[in-house]
Write an enzyme that holds these catalytic residues in place. Structure first.
Site, PDB file in Angstrom:
ATOM      1  N   GLY A  12      -5.567  -5.231  -0.531  1.00  0.00           N
ATOM      2  CA  GLY A  12      -5.630  -4.337   0.629  1.00  0.00           C
ATOM      3  C   GLY A  12      -6.232  -2.989   0.270  1.00  0.00           C
ATOM      4  N   ASP A  13      -6.494  -2.182   1.296  1.00  0.00           N
ATOM      5  CA  ASP A  13      -7.009  -0.820   1.134  1.00  0.00           C
ATOM      6  C   ASP A  13      -8.357  -0.776   0.419  1.00  0.00           C
ATOM      7  OD1 ASP A  13      -4.665   0.049   2.351  1.00  0.00           O
ATOM      8  OD2 ASP A  13      -3.616   0.167   0.429  1.00  0.00           O
ATOM      9  N   GLY A  15     -11.168  -0.580   1.945  1.00  0.00           N
ATOM     10  CA  GLY A  15     -12.121   0.185   2.754  1.00  0.00           C
ATOM     11  C   GLY A  15     -12.622  -0.644   3.930  1.00  0.00           C
ATOM     12  N   GLY A  40      -3.341   0.138   7.412  1.00  0.00           N
ATOM     13  CA  GLY A  40      -3.830   1.484   7.704  1.00  0.00           C
ATOM     14  C   GLY A  40      -5.306   1.495   7.385  1.00  0.00           C
ATOM     15  N   HIS A  41      -6.139   1.508   8.396  1.00  0.00           N
ATOM     16  CA  HIS A  41      -7.587   1.448   8.192  1.00  0.00           C
ATOM     17  C   HIS A  41      -8.191   2.810   8.512  1.00  0.00           C
ATOM     18  CE1 HIS A  41      -7.664  -3.228   8.731  1.00  0.00           C
ATOM     19  NE2 HIS A  41      -6.849  -2.808   7.791  1.00  0.00           N
ATOM     20  N   THR A 301      -0.497   4.085   5.461  1.00  0.00           N
ATOM     21  CA  THR A 301       0.611   3.800   6.368  1.00  0.00           C
ATOM     22  C   THR A 301       1.887   4.486   5.902  1.00  0.00           C
ATOM     23  OG1 THR A 301      -0.357   1.710   7.024  1.00  0.00           O
ATOM     24  CG2 THR A 301       2.006   1.900   7.351  1.00  0.00           C
ATOM     25  N   ARG A 306      -0.650   4.615  -4.605  1.00  0.00           N
ATOM     26  CA  ARG A 306      -1.119   3.265  -4.917  1.00  0.00           C
ATOM     27  C   ARG A 306      -1.270   3.124  -6.427  1.00  0.00           C
ATOM     28  NH1 ARG A 306      -5.904   3.757  -0.454  1.00  0.00           N
ATOM     29  NH2 ARG A 306      -4.646   3.386   1.408  1.00  0.00           N
ATOM     30  N   ASP A 334     -18.295   5.870  -6.003  1.00  0.00           N
ATOM     31  CA  ASP A 334     -18.315   7.295  -6.391  1.00  0.00           C
ATOM     32  C   ASP A 334     -17.065   7.716  -7.170  1.00  0.00           C
ATOM     33  OD1 ASP A 334     -17.311   6.746  -3.599  1.00  0.00           O
ATOM     34  OD2 ASP A 334     -16.464   8.744  -3.897  1.00  0.00           O
TER      35      ASP A 334
END
Ligand code: GDP
Ligand code: IMO
Ligand code: MG
Length: 425
Positions: A12-13, A15, A40-41, A301, A306, A334
């Site tokens: 997840g997460d 992007g 949570g996007h 969220t 993380r 980046d």
């Protein structure tokens, strides 16, 4: 006409929000197909940051129809809050639709989630405590309440009464909580939410999707979470309670697999995980913290930090196989800009043997040691690069290695959170 699935390839997460928003410009329809407000996007448009939990990330284009599909579980208070936020920033939510078949999260789902996390002797999952798991349990146990049930108040009251009785007993007696749900209060609260979104509810959401496909429209199916959180193919039991994988898109939108043309895997240039469970390439200490700070790796969220790790090629190959990826969108390149050296996990060592498949059993996975290949960093700012040819040579080599491990071509490289920070290949 193209039907495209956007799927997370890690935990997840990755992007997904950014990539969905980017591609939505050329879409007619965007469908969220599973999960709930555990997701949570993030979409960044100039200096405005939106964190979407339920609404598809195509909502910022008024000409794109956005559907919360049948596979999603909906907390209506969260949904209304999100609609208000979007409207408050001058965007319209009139292009939003909600499937009547989507299941509804009630307070007892959240309470059960929290109670289970508190008491779970067999080990905590580290859930988002949003009631997602218990809501899907009710769905599969055929005790769930769907948005469509709100059209029949008597039936709704009957279903809710039964659920309140069952859940109160379970929470008070097994989990030793002190809950005292009031049927009429919950009915009134939830009917209030329903009336606020009623005109957005569609009774035939799969027809809506299939008609768009039949009319040769461009349709994007947006997944939440990621492959390694898939209840079947992830690191069970440290997973979510749905199928984020590309196959889940057919179920959660009501579309046949032959209609899907492209499956874009969203791949973070390194790996993160929030919550419990094994994570072979996790970086301990200062370097992990440096990545977390540079990458802003805090849950969209829950705000939890993380866990950060090196790119995991074994996970990549697993995700490529399970999802049938046709393209990769690499994000957050980046974040690695300042590193001298970058490790890439190309295999695991398990009981003295080198393996390149992902063990399906977490107890075997816990014993796996990553086998790394080291690559030199590029030590240059990539955040303003617009064209692949202008990337530093070592960054290009790094991308080539990721594509080789996935055995899949890269079509997008993201070099910053903002909508415009993207390299199209
Ligand atoms: P999702 O759940 O897959 O949509 O991902 P999240 O939104 O939870 O997490 C991704 C985070 O990285 C968000 O804060 C994004 O704004 C940010 N982000 C996305 N792409 C990039 C990128 O290429 N570079 C950087 N630095 N940040 C990015
Ligand atoms: P997006 O869509 C990252 C994780 C939780 C926990 C596990 C189970 O933003 O990528 P749940 O509340 O779903 O029962 O929790 O799954 N998790 C996520 N991790 N991104 C997410 O969504 C997640 N949604 C759930 O942290 O480990
Ligand atoms: Mg997220």
């Amino acid at each position: 006409m193209t039907v495209t699935v956007i799927v997370g390839t890690q935990w997840g997460d990755e992007g997904k929000g950014k990539i969905t928003d980017l591609l939505a410009r050329d879409m007619d329809m965007v469908v969220r197909y599973q999960g709930g407000n555990n997701a949570g996007h993030t979409v960044v448009i100039k200096d405005e940051v939106f964190k979407l939990h339920l609404i598809p990330s195509g909502i910022f284009y008024t000409n794109v129809l956005c559907l919360i599909g049948n596979g999603v579980v909906v907390d209506p208070a969260v949904l209304l809050g999100e609609i208000e936020t979007i409207r408050g920033k001058g965007y319209s939510a009139d292009n939003l639709r909600i499937s009547s078949q989507a299941h509804v999260i009630f307070p007892y789902h959240r309470d059960l989630d929290a109670a289970q996390e508190k008491k779970h002797e067999a080990g905590r999952i580290g859930t988002t405590c949003r009631g997602i798991g218990p809501c899907y349990v009710d769905k599969f146990n055929r005790r769930g309440i769907r948005i469509g049930d709100f059209f029949n108040t008597d039936l709704l009251r009957q279903k809710l009464e039964w659920n309140l009785k069952e859940k109160s007993f379970y929470l008070n007696n097994f989990y030793e909580m002190k809950v005292n749900y009031n049927l009429e209060e919950i009915m009134n609260e939830y009917l209030g939410y329903f009336h606020a979104v009623k005109k957005l509810v569609v009774e035939e959401s799969s027809t809506l999707v299939n008609e768009a496909v039949a009319k040769k429209k461009n349709v994007l199916l947006e997944g939440a979470q990621g492959t390694m959180l898939d209840v079947d193919h992830g690191t069970y039991p440290y997973v979510t309670s749905s199928n984020p994988i590309a196959g889940g898109a057919c179920v959660g939108a009501g579309l046949g697999p032959q209609k899907i043309n492209e499956v874009i895997g969203v791949v973070k240039a390194y790996v993160t995980r929030v919550g419990g469970g094994p994570f072979p390439t996790e970086i301990a200490g200062q370097l992990g913290e440096r990545l977390r700070e540079k990458g802003g790796e805090y849950g969209a969220t829950t705000g939890r930090p993380r866990r950060c790790g090196w790119f995991d090629g074994v996970v990549m190959q697993h995700a490529a196989k399970i999802n049938g990826l046709s393209q990769l969108a690499i994000t957050k390149l980046d974040v690695l800009d300042e590193l001298d050296k970058i490790e890439i996990c190309v295999a695991y060592e398990l009981n003295g043997k080198r393996i390149t498949y992902f063990p399906t059993d977490v107890y075997r996975l816990e014993k796996c040691q990553p086998v790394y290949e080291e690559m030199p960093g590029w030590k240059e700012d990539t955040t303003k690069v617009k064209d692949h040819k202008d990337l530093p040579a070592n960054a290009k080599k790094y991308l080539e290695k990721l594509a080789e491990l996935a055995n899949c071509r890269i079509s997008l490289v993201s070099v910053g959170a903002e909508r415009g920070q993207i390299i199209k290949i």
